[in-house]
Design an enzyme around this catalytic site. Sequence first.
Site, PDB file in Angstrom:
ATOM      1  N   TRP A 137       0.839  -1.212   0.000  1.00 47.63           N
ATOM      2  CA  TRP A 137       0.000   0.000   0.000  1.00 47.63           C
ATOM      3  C   TRP A 137       0.870   1.257   0.000  1.00 47.63           C
ATOM      4  CZ3 TRP A 137      -1.143   3.384   4.416  1.00 47.63           C
ATOM      5  CH2 TRP A 137      -2.178   4.293   4.157  1.00 47.63           C
ATOM      6  N   HIS A 138       1.982   1.232   0.732  1.00 50.01           N
ATOM      7  CA  HIS A 138       2.865   2.392   0.779  1.00 50.01           C
ATOM      8  C   HIS A 138       3.639   2.583  -0.521  1.00 50.01           C
ATOM      9  CE1 HIS A 138       2.185   2.256   5.164  1.00 50.01           C
ATOM     10  NE2 HIS A 138       2.555   3.517   5.143  1.00 50.01           N
ATOM     11  N   GLY A 139       3.959   1.496  -1.223  1.00 51.12           N
ATOM     12  CA  GLY A 139       4.699   1.608  -2.476  1.00 51.12           C
ATOM     13  C   GLY A 139       5.688   0.469  -2.632  1.00 51.12           C
TER      14      GLY A 139
END
Length: 465
Positions: free
Chosen positions: A357-359
């Site tokens: 989700w963060h990358g």
Amino acid sequence: MELDMESMAATIGVSVPVLRFLLCFVATIPVSFLHQFVPGRLGKHVYAAASGAILSYLSFGFSSNLHFLVPMLLAYASMVLFRSHCGIITYIIGFGYLIGCHVYYMSGDAWKEGGIDATGALMVLILKIISCAINYNDGLLREEGLREAQKKNRLIKLPSLIEYFGYCLCCGTHFAGPVYEMKDYLEWTELKEIWSNSVKGRSRSPFGPFIRALLQAAVCMALYLYLVPHFPLSRFNDPIYQQWGIWRRLMYQYMSGFTARWKYYFIWSISEASMILSGLGFSGWSESSPSKPRWDRAKNVDILGVELATSAVQLPVYWNIQVSTWLRHYVYERLIQKGKKPGFFQLLATQTVSAVWHGLYPGYMIFFVQSALMIAGSRVIYRWQQAVPPNMALVKKILVFVNFAYTVLVLNYSCIGFMVLSFHETLASYKSVYYVGTIVPIILIILGNIIKPAKPARSKARKEQ
């Protein structure tokens, strides 16, 4: 106007895009306050959607709203056409689109260099549309056997398109959260349940909690601006850093992590203030006598809880609270098979989803795998602590301190990966302290499988662990 923005940005030491974002972000406060004066349910939904879209346009440009529309409309279409599978479809659509944006815009590198783009807002938006779809999917299930969160949040009826847009973009809350449920948004808009005006003689003025959150934001930003010049991330690549002893390097890692956290404390305090002023931050009444209004629906961080946590298990309860709650309800709990207890797999899977989700940066993935190890190791110490008999209070206190010191050490060691992002820099930082934050949790996990104390009587504290 652009020249004024450039001079202002230069004065406070940020780029023009970041300054534009900060101004729009702070503008969510008056925008949210005005929501309560908009007449009619339809008017409130239109205002919520329009104000969010306008703030996005002013902050990130016209393309931001196009980026938001793609997953929003595809998710809504899945709810209309494939209700029985809309949850998993939205999961795939949402995360697939978000990963594509992370890769295309190289969002992590941009944030690391002090830049800004719409990907951060898209991250919050994706969680909203996934939870909405899953709750609509849950509306098909029989209430028996559902968890309490499923019973509370499931949607029997499909929200209208304008209700859905209002929920997704409400007053700019998609900028930095907090994440909240569609059902709560609808009840707040329609003045139902805890927001009902039928209860007489109960004052729930938001101004006290709002001022507290605003003052907290000011203190956090002031402390961050004071600390950040003294503990730059570039120091990890400095030859002087490599010449320090291990204890000095560990202390620098701690101070770097400590400094970085205050930026997030500021952001979440502003979003909390905004949501409180709108009224959506209200979460009910306390059980004390007389009862008092609670305003913790928008609370995303407990600063003292994070900094003084006596166990790594407590960190998700205090840090990025609403996203942690989302991960628990929509990842962790849904991976537990009926009749079985959760284990390391559910924890690791949840942390992996959070990393994605963060990358797709190695630093994120390493950090969240590390945090899974950190929590598992802390649970071992906690089990030993709980097994200490009452007549050995000193030993128990020592174990409490050991768990606290372990949490401080491993958290700040691990979070370097979250800040530097690259694989090489992360490993170089870990290597500089001989991988102590990785080795210690693994040793504890192994010892926990060898030294298994007798289980004490279950308590409330035990259940929370």
